[in-house]
Design a protein around this motif. Structure first.
Motif, PDB file in Angstrom:
ATOM      1  N   TYR A 214       0.829  -1.200   0.000  1.00  0.00           N
ATOM      2  CA  TYR A 214       0.000   0.000   0.000  1.00  0.00           C
ATOM      3  C   TYR A 214       0.864   1.251   0.000  1.00  0.00           C
ATOM      4  O   TYR A 214       2.032   1.227   0.390  1.00  0.00           O
ATOM      5  N   ARG A 215       0.252   2.329  -0.426  1.00  0.00           N
ATOM      6  CA  ARG A 215       0.901   3.640  -0.492  1.00  0.00           C
ATOM      7  C   ARG A 215       0.011   4.663   0.195  1.00  0.00           C
ATOM      8  O   ARG A 215      -1.186   4.737  -0.092  1.00  0.00           O
ATOM      9  N   ASN A 216       0.570   5.434   1.108  1.00  0.00           N
ATOM     10  CA  ASN A 216      -0.179   6.493   1.767  1.00  0.00           C
ATOM     11  C   ASN A 216      -0.193   7.753   0.909  1.00  0.00           C
ATOM     12  O   ASN A 216       0.843   8.148   0.363  1.00  0.00           O
ATOM     13  N   LEU A 217      -1.352   8.368   0.818  1.00  0.00           N
ATOM     14  CA  LEU A 217      -1.502   9.637   0.110  1.00  0.00           C
ATOM     15  C   LEU A 217      -1.972  10.702   1.095  1.00  0.00           C
ATOM     16  O   LEU A 217      -2.760  10.418   1.994  1.00  0.00           O
ATOM     17  N   THR A 218      -1.509  11.925   0.887  1.00  0.00           N
ATOM     18  CA  THR A 218      -1.918  13.067   1.721  1.00  0.00           C
ATOM     19  C   THR A 218      -1.785  12.723   3.207  1.00  0.00           C
ATOM     20  O   THR A 218      -2.706  12.887   4.000  1.00  0.00           O
ATOM     21  N   GLY A 219      -0.610  12.207   3.548  1.00  0.00           N
ATOM     22  CA  GLY A 219      -0.321  11.916   4.948  1.00  0.00           C
ATOM     23  C   GLY A 219      -1.077  10.750   5.527  1.00  0.00           C
ATOM     24  O   GLY A 219      -1.168  10.614   6.744  1.00  0.00           O
ATOM     25  N   GLY A 220      -1.633   9.895   4.684  1.00  0.00           N
ATOM     26  CA  GLY A 220      -2.378   8.739   5.168  1.00  0.00           C
ATOM     27  C   GLY A 220      -3.875   8.961   5.240  1.00  0.00           C
ATOM     28  O   GLY A 220      -4.609   8.065   5.661  1.00  0.00           O
ATOM     29  N   ILE A 221      -4.338  10.136   4.834  1.00  0.00           N
ATOM     30  CA  ILE A 221      -5.786  10.363   4.762  1.00  0.00           C
ATOM     31  C   ILE A 221      -6.406   9.339   3.816  1.00  0.00           C
ATOM     32  O   ILE A 221      -7.492   8.808   4.052  1.00  0.00           O
ATOM     33  N   VAL A 222      -5.675   9.054   2.745  1.00  0.00           N
ATOM     34  CA  VAL A 222      -6.086   8.043   1.779  1.00  0.00           C
ATOM     35  C   VAL A 222      -4.950   7.038   1.634  1.00  0.00           C
ATOM     36  O   VAL A 222      -3.772   7.400   1.706  1.00  0.00           O
ATOM     37  N   ALA A 223      -5.298   5.778   1.463  1.00  0.00           N
ATOM     38  CA  ALA A 223      -4.305   4.745   1.181  1.00  0.00           C
ATOM     39  C   ALA A 223      -4.719   3.991  -0.074  1.00  0.00           C
ATOM     40  O   ALA A 223      -5.907   3.711  -0.272  1.00  0.00           O
ATOM     41  N   VAL A 224      -3.748   3.700  -0.916  1.00  0.00           N
ATOM     42  CA  VAL A 224      -3.984   2.916  -2.123  1.00  0.00           C
ATOM     43  C   VAL A 224      -3.334   1.553  -1.917  1.00  0.00           C
ATOM     44  O   VAL A 224      -2.111   1.446  -1.807  1.00  0.00           O
ATOM     45  N   HIS A 225      -4.164   0.529  -1.823  1.00  0.00           N
ATOM     46  CA  HIS A 225      -3.681  -0.839  -1.663  1.00  0.00           C
ATOM     47  C   HIS A 225      -3.634  -1.537  -3.020  1.00  0.00           C
ATOM     48  O   HIS A 225      -4.549  -1.384  -3.829  1.00  0.00           O
ATOM     49  N   ARG A 226      -2.564  -2.295  -3.228  1.00  0.00           N
ATOM     50  CA  ARG A 226      -2.440  -3.082  -4.445  1.00  0.00           C
ATOM     51  C   ARG A 226      -2.211  -4.549  -4.081  1.00  0.00           C
ATOM     52  O   ARG A 226      -1.580  -4.849  -3.077  1.00  0.00           O
TER      53      ARG A 226
END
Length: 257
Positions: A214-226
């Protein structure tokens, strides 16, 4: 995860989304302070699909998340349980294939799609783990899954500020710009009740997906899991679940601005 405050039947949730469909995309842009489009672009890049492949976009709503695939000549199916959302999307993009469907009982055959994605919708599914298994079923062996959803900010101070905005400012803004403000109170509560990055990654592994990152976006407000479906799925998902219980690899844990 405590979902006691989210005690809504699937049909009630569908009706709620029907009500907000006409202004849904505009409201999302306002509430995310313009970040939604950036998040969606990162999801598309993470999918790594090309022309000639077939994509399932779940919780597609009005099809905003499906448009980049269609524009690139990729065969995309926009699937959602809200007929109101689908109607708005079909009027706007008649070239996209919109299909009504329940994420826990998808109307597609096994091994149909090269890649599957769901953005900001899994937490609104009544049985999210069952939905993850359904996504595994309809994805081809070796195929990819990409999930984007709200998560837990990784910096304590940022987490506190975010929570205060979410539960106080979001409903207040929704009153001014949304057709059904109560829907956004529900959505705010669903975000707070949603598991953090590592817990969702564990769910993916337990459901039979492998190579979970996973990758955190905007400080972890959103996470993109692959994740990917095992290339050899001949023994069924039970074998896959048993074989993939190792530690979760972090694609990126640092803050992405």
């Amino acid at each position: 995860m405590n979902r006691a405050s989210l005690d809504k039947r699937p049909d009630e949730v569908a009706t709620m989304f029907d009500d907000v469909a006409p202004k849904y995309d505009v409201v999302n842009d306002v509430l995310s302070m313009g970040q939604t489009r950036r998040w969606r672009k990162i999801v598309v890049d993470a999918m790594e699909v090309s022309k000639g492949q077939r994509v399932l976009d779940l919780a597609a709503g009005t099809g905003t998340s499906s448009e980049p695939y269609a524009d690139a000549g990729i065969d995309v199916v926009a699937c959602d349980f809200s007929l109101g959302m689908l109607k708005v999307g079909k009027r706007r993009r008649p070239d996209i294939n919109f299909v009504a469907g329940d994420a826990t009982n998808l109307p597609f055959a096994d091994n149909t799609f090269d890649a599957t994605t769901i953005s900001f919708g899994l937490r609104n599914v009544n049985e999210p783990k069952k939905a993850l298994r359904e996504m595994l079923r309809v994805t081809k062996p070796g195929g990819r899954l990409v999930i984007a959803d709200f998560s837990q900010p990784v910096v304590p101070l940022w987490r506190t500020m975010y929570t205060e905005y979410l539960m106080r400012a979001l409903p207040a803004i929704a009153v001014k710009v949304a057709s059904n403000p109560d829907a956004y109170v529900y959505l705010a509560e669903s975000i707070r009740a949603w598991p953090d990055q590592d817990h969702l990654a564990a769910w993916l592994q337990e459901s039979g997906w492998e190579n979970v990152t996973y990758r955190n976006l905007t400080g972890g407000i959103v996470a993109v899991h692959r994740a990917s479906k095992p290339a050899d799925s001949s023994n069924g998902s039970a074998a896959a679940i048993a074989a993939h219980k190792g530690p979760v690899a972090k694609l990126r844990r640092n803050i992405v601005r």
